[in-house]
Design an enzyme around this catalytic site. Structure first.
Site, PDB file in Angstrom:
ATOM      1  N   SER A  11       1.043   0.724  -3.129  1.00  0.00           N
ATOM      2  CA  SER A  11      -0.324   0.393  -3.538  1.00  0.00           C
ATOM      3  C   SER A  11      -0.499  -1.104  -3.394  1.00  0.00           C
ATOM      4  O   SER A  11       0.485  -1.857  -3.365  1.00  0.00           O
ATOM      5  CB  SER A  11      -0.510   0.797  -5.006  1.00  0.00           C
ATOM      6  OG  SER A  11      -1.678   0.238  -5.559  1.00  0.00           O
ATOM      7  N   TYR A  26       0.756   1.556 -13.933  1.00  0.00           N
ATOM      8  CA  TYR A  26       0.662   1.867 -12.507  1.00  0.00           C
ATOM      9  C   TYR A  26       1.221   0.717 -11.667  1.00  0.00           C
ATOM     10  O   TYR A  26       2.009   0.934 -10.735  1.00  0.00           O
ATOM     11  CB  TYR A  26      -0.804   2.130 -12.162  1.00  0.00           C
ATOM     12  CG  TYR A  26      -1.072   2.572 -10.752  1.00  0.00           C
ATOM     13  CD1 TYR A  26      -0.853   3.886 -10.354  1.00  0.00           C
ATOM     14  CD2 TYR A  26      -1.595   1.681  -9.804  1.00  0.00           C
ATOM     15  CE1 TYR A  26      -1.134   4.302  -9.058  1.00  0.00           C
ATOM     16  CE2 TYR A  26      -1.880   2.093  -8.507  1.00  0.00           C
ATOM     17  CZ  TYR A  26      -1.643   3.402  -8.142  1.00  0.00           C
ATOM     18  OH  TYR A  26      -1.922   3.810  -6.859  1.00  0.00           O
TER      19      TYR A  26
END
Length: 264
Positions: A145, A158
């Site tokens: 990501s 996250y």
């Protein structure tokens, strides 16, 4: 297709019932690979199988939780039974995000995100690497990501997990590169999916949603990505074309990470 062909290869894409995982698995199928995917419930697997069938892809779906080592070992055994061989390609795509300010987030929620987004890829990779060593080749692609590089409000768990996944990617490369196993990551930018559709809806006065404006201003390409934008990079990293690319994270973000953003 030459070195970009995946003909005869078996690919396991975790959590690929829909979205980014589905797009990547579809691209692999177009390049000649046989597709296996998992999800946590039979209902999700059935929905995925229907989508693959609609796309003309003969995929095999399995119920398995990536955080359950016993279930994952069974998944790999089932794939070997059904395909006659262990996976040549693994995409660690399954993941979740919980957007909660850090001081309001419970330790249990933090652990759940890390468990699925970081421990899961460790468990699934560990299950397929012995088969790859035996074959003398293998490709592992971790879906990282931009949060592997950047922080943002409400995504502490996250970002921590995806930063860890970047380093797990490099460590698999370091540990198993001599066995002709390449482990790389793909770091998607902001991708237009049904989940992000509300963030792109036009306002009553016709203007862009504030988050949509923010992303467009931060992206040199001046648009959101699409799942199709990930297909070429994924096929490249799964194919013989990337045999000397290892421990790398390929950011497919329209240039966001290269750009400080427009001056207000």
């Amino acid at each position: 297709m030459g070195s970009f062909s995946l003909e005869g290869k078996v690919a396991l894409v975790t959590g690929a019932s829909y979205g980014i995982g589905f797009a990547i698995a579809s691209a692999f199928a177009e390049a000649g690979a046989k597709i296996a995917f998992n999800d946590r419930t039979q209902e999700a697997v059935d929905r995925g199988l229907a989508s693959y069938k609609e796309a003309g892809i003969d995929a095999h779906g399995y119920v398995a939780d990536v955080t359950d080592e016993t279930a994952v070992n069974q998944l790999v055994a089932d794939i070997e039974r059904d395909f006659g061989t262990t996976p040549d390609i693994l995409v660690n795509n399954a993941g979740i995000i919980k957007r909660i300010p850090m001081t309001e987030m419970s330790a249990a929620d933090f652990r759940q995100v890390v468990d699925i987004d970081l421990n899961g890829p460790f468990i699934v990779s560990k299950a397929v690497i012995p088969g790859m060593i035996a074959k003398g080749h293998g490709k592992i692609i971790n879906i990282c990501s931009m949060m592997s590089e950047l922080g943002r409000e409400t995504v502490s768990a996250y970002a921590a997990a995806k930063g860890g996944l970047k380093m797990l990617t490099r460590n698999i490369c370091a540990e198993y590169g001599e066995h002709n196993i390449q482990c790389n990551g793909i770091g998607p930018g902001y991708i237009a999916t049904p989940q992000t559709a509300p963030l792109r809806e036009r306002q009553a006065d016709g203007s862009r949603h504030p988050f949509d404006q923010f992303i467009i201003a931060k992206t040199p390409a001046a648009r959101w990505g699409t799942p199709d934008d990930l297909k070429g990079p994924a096929v490249f990293l799964a194919s013989d074309a990337s045999d000397f690319v290892n421990g790398h994270v390929l950011y497919v973000d329209g240039g966001i990470l290269a750009y400080i953003g427009k001056q207000p």
